[in-house]
Write an enzyme that holds these catalytic residues in place. Structure first.
Site, PDB file in Angstrom:
ATOM      1  N   HIS A 144      13.516  -3.789  -3.717  1.00  0.00           N
ATOM      2  CA  HIS A 144      13.116  -3.427  -2.349  1.00  0.00           C
ATOM      3  C   HIS A 144      12.596  -4.718  -1.708  1.00  0.00           C
ATOM      4  O   HIS A 144      12.025  -5.571  -2.405  1.00  0.00           O
ATOM      5  CB  HIS A 144      11.993  -2.391  -2.461  1.00  0.00           C
ATOM      6  CG  HIS A 144      11.530  -1.792  -1.172  1.00  0.00           C
ATOM      7  ND1 HIS A 144      10.725  -2.463  -0.292  1.00  0.00           N
ATOM      8  CD2 HIS A 144      11.748  -0.575  -0.626  1.00  0.00           C
ATOM      9  CE1 HIS A 144      10.464  -1.676   0.746  1.00  0.00           C
ATOM     10  NE2 HIS A 144      11.081  -0.524   0.567  1.00  0.00           N
ATOM     11  N   ASP A 221       7.154  -3.141 -10.013  1.00  0.00           N
ATOM     12  CA  ASP A 221       7.149  -2.283  -8.827  1.00  0.00           C
ATOM     13  C   ASP A 221       7.416  -0.852  -9.321  1.00  0.00           C
ATOM     14  O   ASP A 221       8.551  -0.498  -9.640  1.00  0.00           O
ATOM     15  CB  ASP A 221       8.229  -2.744  -7.846  1.00  0.00           C
ATOM     16  CG  ASP A 221       8.293  -1.859  -6.607  1.00  0.00           C
ATOM     17  OD1 ASP A 221       7.650  -0.785  -6.607  1.00  0.00           O
ATOM     18  OD2 ASP A 221       8.993  -2.233  -5.648  1.00  0.00           O
ATOM     19  N   GLN A 224       8.892   3.871  -7.347  1.00  0.00           N
ATOM     20  CA  GLN A 224       9.837   4.976  -7.526  1.00  0.00           C
ATOM     21  C   GLN A 224       9.677   5.643  -8.880  1.00  0.00           C
ATOM     22  O   GLN A 224      10.169   6.755  -9.067  1.00  0.00           O
ATOM     23  CB  GLN A 224      11.281   4.471  -7.360  1.00  0.00           C
ATOM     24  CG  GLN A 224      11.624   4.007  -5.955  1.00  0.00           C
ATOM     25  CD  GLN A 224      11.650   5.138  -4.934  1.00  0.00           C
ATOM     26  OE1 GLN A 224      11.818   6.305  -5.269  1.00  0.00           O
ATOM     27  NE2 GLN A 224      11.459   4.806  -3.668  1.00  0.00           N
ATOM     28  N   LYS A 247       4.419   8.354  -1.779  1.00  0.00           N
ATOM     29  CA  LYS A 247       5.670   8.723  -2.443  1.00  0.00           C
ATOM     30  C   LYS A 247       5.418   9.694  -3.590  1.00  0.00           C
ATOM     31  O   LYS A 247       6.359  10.186  -4.212  1.00  0.00           O
ATOM     32  CB  LYS A 247       6.377   7.475  -2.974  1.00  0.00           C
ATOM     33  CG  LYS A 247       6.950   6.583  -1.883  1.00  0.00           C
ATOM     34  CD  LYS A 247       7.738   5.445  -2.477  1.00  0.00           C
ATOM     35  CE  LYS A 247       7.966   4.331  -1.490  1.00  0.00           C
ATOM     36  NZ  LYS A 247       9.044   4.622  -0.546  1.00  0.00           N
ATOM     37  N   CYS A 386      15.877  -0.816   2.864  1.00  0.00           N
ATOM     38  CA  CYS A 386      15.067  -2.002   2.560  1.00  0.00           C
ATOM     39  C   CYS A 386      15.574  -2.732   1.322  1.00  0.00           C
ATOM     40  O   CYS A 386      14.770  -3.282   0.555  1.00  0.00           O
ATOM     41  CB  CYS A 386      13.584  -1.661   2.400  1.00  0.00           C
ATOM     42  SG  CYS A 386      12.881  -0.907   3.849  1.00  0.00           S
TER      43      CYS A 386
HETATM   44  C1  PLP Z   1      10.979   0.431  -4.847  1.00  0.00           C
HETATM   45  C2  PLP Z   1      10.029   0.322  -3.699  1.00  0.00           C
HETATM   46  N1  PLP Z   1       9.174  -0.701  -3.635  1.00  0.00           N
HETATM   47  C3  PLP Z   1       8.291  -0.832  -2.629  1.00  0.00           C
HETATM   48  C4  PLP Z   1       8.237   0.069  -1.602  1.00  0.00           C
HETATM   49  C5  PLP Z   1       7.233  -0.143  -0.499  1.00  0.00           C
HETATM   50  O1  PLP Z   1       6.274   0.853  -0.500  1.00  0.00           O
HETATM   51  P1  PLP Z   1       5.275   1.023   0.740  1.00  0.00           P
HETATM   52  O2  PLP Z   1       6.123   1.044   1.961  1.00  0.00           O
HETATM   53  O3  PLP Z   1       4.609   2.325   0.479  1.00  0.00           O
HETATM   54  O4  PLP Z   1       4.327  -0.128   0.720  1.00  0.00           O
HETATM   55  C6  PLP Z   1       9.110   1.148  -1.614  1.00  0.00           C
HETATM   56  C7  PLP Z   1       9.082   2.131  -0.508  1.00  0.00           C
HETATM   57  O5  PLP Z   1      10.032   2.294   0.239  1.00  0.00           O
HETATM   58  C8  PLP Z   1      10.034   1.277  -2.686  1.00  0.00           C
HETATM   59  O6  PLP Z   1      10.904   2.299  -2.725  1.00  0.00           O
END
Ligand code: PLP
Lengths: 430, 170
Positions: A144, A221, A224, A247, A386
């Site tokens: 992401h 990270d 998910q 999430k 993203c």
């Molecule tokens: C794999 C992953 N990393 C990071 C993020 C970023 O999370 P947040 O927007 O809650 O900071 C997301 C959310 O879309 C994600 O799916």
């Protein structure tokens, strides 16, 4: 572990769970029942989470860690209790859990903390985070943007080199590249636990093993993974991890930075101000110990309390059951791969995979797919989610993504699949 | 759904006008613009060729290439149809009216407004995008090509010329 099949959710259990989510019974677009398949972007929230947030404001609202009054005491207790719940949920110690406004902020705190170390802040203890030309930061091609851009920028600012593990045609990481891409020069290995596009789950053990061989820091990270499978950060052995409340059935505006105790103690803070300092003079300041050191300013207290309630809620269902349920949904979702004109971007088997399925439809742009699905009450995400480099890897600009959660039913998936066929009819591509 | 995906839109999507970039004639004013919609990754490259000067300057051809949804692609095709052979001043006016249409939240121009008929006449096939204005997420798609056009008018100075001359006339 016993050898019997993992317990999935019974029809009654699933119905009871759904009854906790008021939004799931609303209709959209002129009376169609909502089929919410965008949980990968953000999950819906159950009553116990909403109640926890409201109850905090109704009964205990006060500034935490300050003030000697009764409310302040109760508010602080609720805030710290939530930290315990979230810590237990991911197999961590409460003092290793830092509240942030979300996963993105948490990743930036690590990257900027390393930059501060590079600039000499944090003294000798922080030297392990300093970067210089010749050092390497390794990410993956399926990150992401939140776990890519901060590292790109850190590399630009410190002179370090950014490298990455690539993705194979099935949408999984080429784990075998660890041996060549991760070397003695690698200082950081930042990678996702599960892709928000392909749903592929990473072999974390292999990444951690290789990072330890070369003395690199690991940053996971877990955005998910934590909402969908049992995760024990201590057992995984990662150095840092991040995830977001919204999430995993919790509120927006709150997330977690996890770090091993000795690392949080050594990492220089990034956000500076009230609530994170000990002694402040006109020229210098000493900082509190973690986690407070990283929690400058007024925190999202009610949100953290509700986040704790979300962790408890999922914990009571049991993450083994959640994972088993979602695995059934994954298999059902993957049936679309057999439909003519539908191309799934990601693994076609339900093994080591989340119920996140991205795809293209021959002859129909993702935006148009999403629009027609929406007309049937089916909420999906369209675009690059993203993750532009991953889409570019597959030679496409955008996909449509259906993603499930604990409250998703087989009926939801079936409605989605039927509506998807209507998309092809509407655009006359079948 | 049918309100959004009017047959006119689907027809333009299937058989777009002006698709395929043409070489610009270096002896005449011309320009190129590349626009991206960051939310979906859609993109367009547009080349605009002009003839004449000042208020007499007209758009002689618009060609483009790109990828995107039916709304963005059809909108560019309609744009080509509307602006080729028109003076810069007139084109800016059409562009303006189209942007106004996108602000009507699916309702179109008010029936009780005298100006409505002339606006609808002006927009021709572009009236089919009235339904798009009801979907905030899709308005950007419909405007992608128009943004590219506006960008070329500005970067070539064609827009400023048209206005500078205009002021002289006042
Ligand atoms: C794999 C992953 N990393 C990071 C993020 C970023 O999370 P947040 O927007 O809650 O900071 C997301 C959310 O879309 C994600 O799916």
């Amino acid at each position: 572990m016993n050898s019997t099949a993992p317990h999935t959710l019974s029809a009654n259990e699933l119905a009871a769970i759904r009854a906790d989510f008021p939004i799931l019974s609303r209709t959209v677009r002129d009376g169609k029942p909502l089929v919410y398949l965008d949980s990968g972007a953000t999950s819906q929230k159950p009553d116990p989470v909403l109640d926890a947030e409201q109850d905090f404001y109704l009964q205990r609202n006060a500034a935490v860690h300050r003030g000697a009054h009764h409310l302040a005491e109760e508010a602080t207790d609720a805030f710290e209790e939530a930290r315990h719940h979230v810590a237990r949920f991911v197999g961590a110690q409460p003092h290793d859990i830092v509240w942030t406004s979300g996963a993105t902020t948490a990743l930036n705190i690590i990257a900027y903390g390393m930059q501060n170390a590079t600039l000499g802040r944090g003294g000798d203890a922080a030297k392990r985070f300093a970067l210089a030309p010749g050092d390497e930061i390794v990410v993956t091609e399926m990150e992401h943007h939140a776990n890519l851009v901060p590292w790109q920028e850190l590399a630009h600012r410190t002179g370090a080199t950014l490298r990455w593990i690539s993705v194979d045609d099935s949408g999984r990481l080429r784990t075998e590249e660890l041996d060549t891409v991760v070397t003695q020069r690698t200082k950081v290995l930042a990678f996702t636990h599960a892709s928000n596009v392909t749903g592929a789950i990473t072999d974390v053990a292999a990444f951690v093993r290789r990072a330890k061989e070369v003395g690199a820091l690991t940053v996971l990270d877990a955005c998910q993974s934590v909402p969908h499978l049992p995760v024990n950060l201590t057992e995984l052995g990662v150095d840092f991890a991040v995830f977001s409340g919204h999430k995993m059935l919790g509120p927006t505006g709150v997330g977690v930075l996890y770090g091993r105790t000795e690392l949080l103690e050594a990492l220089p803070p990034v956000l500076l101000g009230g609530s994170m300092v000990e002694v402040v003079t006109m020229t210098d300041t000493t900082f509190m110990s973690p986690p407070q050191r990283f929690e400058a300013g007024t925190q999202p207290v009610a949100q953290a309390v509700a986040f704790g309630a979300a962790a408890q809620y999922l914990g009571e269902i049991g993450m083994d059951a959640v994972f088993a349920h979602e695995r059934d949904l994954t298999e059902r979702l993957l049936r679309i791969a057999d439909l003519p004109g539908i191309n799934v971007i990601g693994p076609l088997d339900a093994v080591d995979r989340l119920a996140v399925v991205s795809f293209t439809v021959d002859g129909v742009h993702a935006h148009d797919v999403g629009q027609v699905l929406d007309d049937y009450g089916v909420a999906v995400r369209v675009g690059h989610h993203c993750a532009q480099p991953l889409h570019r890897r597959f030679g496409i600009a955008s996909t449509t993504r259906a993603s499930a959660s604990v409250y998703t039913t087989e009926q939801d998936i079936d409605t989605f699949v039927e509506s998807l066929q209507q998309v092809q009819t509407f655009f006359q591509v079948n | 759904m049918e309100q959004l995906y009017q047959q006119v839109i689907l027809d333009h999507y299937k058989n777009p006008h002006g698709k395929g970039l043409a070489e610009l004639d270096a002896n005449q004013l011309g320009g190129e613009s590349h626009q991206v919609n960051p939310t979906c990754g859609d993109e367009v490259t547009m080349r605009v060729q002009f003839t004449g000067d000042g208020t007499q300057r007209t758009i002689s051809s618009v060609t483009w290439d790109g990828q995107g949804c039916s709304i963005s692609q059809a909108s560019i095709s309609v744009l080509v149809q509307l602006v080729e052979g028109q003076s810069v001043g007139d084109v800016e006016h059409v562009a303006d009216v189209f942007r106004q249409l996108m602000d009507t939240r699916g309702k179109g121009f008010p029936a009780d407004d005298e100006a409505t008929e002339s606006k609808e006449d002006l927009l021709d096939d572009a009236n089919a995008f009235t339904g798009v204005s009801k979907f905030p997420a899709r308005i950007k798609c419909a405007l992608l090509g128009w943004s590219a056009l506006r960008d070329t008018l500005a970067s070539t100075g064609a827009s400023a010329d048209a206005h500078a001359q205009g002021i002289k006339h006042c």
